[in-house]
Design an enzyme around this catalytic site. Sequence first.
Site, PDB file in Angstrom:
ATOM      1  N   GLU A 196       0.778  -1.232   0.000  1.00  0.00           N
ATOM      2  CA  GLU A 196       0.000   0.000   0.000  1.00  0.00           C
ATOM      3  C   GLU A 196       0.811   1.285   0.000  1.00  0.00           C
ATOM      4  OE1 GLU A 196      -3.307   0.104  -0.343  1.00  0.00           O
ATOM      5  OE2 GLU A 196      -3.209  -2.067  -0.588  1.00  0.00           O
ATOM      6  N   SER A 237     -54.415 -20.054  38.117  1.00  0.00           N
ATOM      7  CA  SER A 237     -54.430 -20.094  39.582  1.00  0.00           C
ATOM      8  C   SER A 237     -53.144 -19.585  40.214  1.00  0.00           C
ATOM      9  CB  SER A 237     -54.686 -21.528  40.052  1.00  0.00           C
ATOM     10  OG  SER A 237     -55.994 -21.923  39.700  1.00  0.00           O
TER      11      SER A 237
END
Length: 771
Positions: free
Chosen positions: A162, A432
């Site tokens: 690069e 319940s």
Amino acid sequence: MASQRGRGRSDGDVPYTSIAGFRDPLASEGKPAKGAARRAQAARLAATDGPPDKGAARREQAARLGTEERERQPRTRGQRIRRLLLALFVIFVCVPALLFVAVYWSSEIPEPAEVAVEQPATVLAADGTTVLTKFIPPQGNRIPIPLTDVPYPVRDAVLAAEDRTFYTNAGYSTSGFLRAARDNVTGQDNAGGGSTITQQYVKNAFLSSERTVTRKMRELVIAAKMARQWSKDEILAAYLNTIYYGRGAYGIAAAAKAYFDKPVPELTLAEGAVLAAVIRSPSVLDPENHLDQLRARWQYVLDGMVEMNVLAPGDRDATVFPPIIPLDDVPAEGVALGPEGHIRTQVLRELRAAGLDDADINTGALQITTTIDAAAQAGAVDSVRERFSWQPPELRSAVVSIDPRSGAVRAYYGGEDGTGFDFAQAPLQTGSAFKVFALVAAQRQGIPVTRAMDSSPITDRGTEITNVEGDSCGRCSLAEALKRSLNTSFYRLTMTMADGPRSVAEAAHLAGIPEYIPGVDGISLTEPDGYPLNGIVLGQYLVRPLDMASAYATLAASGVYHQPYFVQKVSTGDGRVLLDRSWETATGKRHSEPEQRISAEIADATTSAMLPIANYSNGHGLADGRQSASKTGTTQLGETKDNKDAWMVGYTPSLSTAVWVGTENPQPLRNGRGGAIWGSGLPADIWKQAMDAALAGTPVETFEVPALPSPQLVPTPGTETAPRPGGGFDIFGPPTNSPRPAPPPLIVIPPAPTPAVPGELFPGLGGEGPR
């Protein structure tokens, strides 16, 4: 002769064109220019007689015409060239220079450690080591590492690929900028190429990826300033930790895992050259589809290293292209797709409520320590999976465990699909299991759990309330009725209490059922008009599994409510603590304070009444003889005899767990053998297995609660109850030696009935009811 005579007179003296005196208007000696005519007109106007003011005006007009004419004299070619060169100099030199200076001095370059880079946030269990899941930003699977962890051959390979003059250049490339300007003007696709490593980093960390000259100029300016303020090693480290390498890998640490499944310090020269090669174009050089192009680029990188004198030619020839792991074998990131995905959602909700925004979460490399206990979580998940292994595929379940002493969520299971619906947050009828809140409400009105209540069928608004399979205890204590889950006793209790339905709702809200539940319109546990119906005692209204675990945890803590929470501590990657909910070292937004919402006497008496239920419900007592207080619940599917929701909720002194089993759509709830599912069945199986797994290896604790007297069954209604041990006067069960005053007439006016939802019926109002 004619021509000579014609040459001596002016065109203005020729009234017409004659052959002898004709002059070609295009010739150099032709007709006077338009300017000459204007000057002649100006002279005539000046010589014209008239009033003084009119002559002066005409002279002024003539002078103005002469001035305009002089101004409009044609420029020479040299003048035009000079003006063009000046314009080009201003456009291409002065303006860019001014912009460069303006951008340069206005740009603030942060220190390397201050640059916020997207990176994952890790969600840990309470032990601080077990990874539950991660938050992965769109470009954030980065794991920043110091440059010292990157082998020198790998660094050199990146430079060869690069920016071969990285350590000597000024941080920017003027020729690259000019090429970008040229390509942008000509419309070429590669506008913006030729960047240095510094420019590439600036683009990725500070700018967008748009291909314009303006962006390229800003990139160049910031890169130039950064090169003066940062060291080259700092820039290279930031670049390696930021750049995209393909395969979803941002940063070299993620890339080493994605391509070679190894840490960066173990990368070889050949492997480093592969990573350097893919930087230029990760998609075009993907090894799965473009291996030949990648090999060619890899060769280019090695050749560049030779040119840089960092790799000997012999070593270059001996370097072999390394094997790359298949894409299918790339280690998956810890983004939860299974049950932990629902934990991730709750954690994110709490982080935002605590004041952390997306920038904090996405760039802080956060270490998020949750309250989840690894053993309890595994126990919850495994219990559902094992018990569901032979069940119908339409069954769903939710499991939530909470520490009663703090509100910390220890286990959380909302379903197998971590990105799908979370059933632990689903509003559901509880059956319940809601009767315990009626017991709390009764005690708040002075009715003890030992109060004898008739269990015969009862009719309300024309609907007969019965018990499952016609069960009855005649007249028995509320504690006994709770153990047997007798609908009639608790429905009669609700009708007996002052403002009974509202009292039950208030008790439930005090215990921890929120007044506002996501997905439930208006205030919870009520009708749209704000008044609950008697059916509240049988679990008519919608409540989430998380809420039931929390409300029962309040009873386990002797009436002290702790708000449930998931996040214990949050720290950044550099060690800063953003949130700490430990009472000793609290940091950030504090969690809610504990509240004594229910008196300890009432909560403990309720716990006493619930102690025998686990063993009574098909033998679901916990291992090692641990005490537990629990309650089952089952709701009815419309007017059918089938069930649609089944619950088991219970606790020890250190853990409260709610288990729900049901389906996504209303349908009969049946097990793998085709039988009906009750709360004492599959949910109780899951509850026991999850609790045993979570509590294994922990001290066996007991409840510090008063013992209840042995139940006394009175089959004949109206038989008087014996005095309570310890004396005292109970208006609902006075001593036999005391005169019994005649009770005032009790008038019960039920609220107006509301239209029933098709396919649904309040549980317990008809049929065998819930259990």
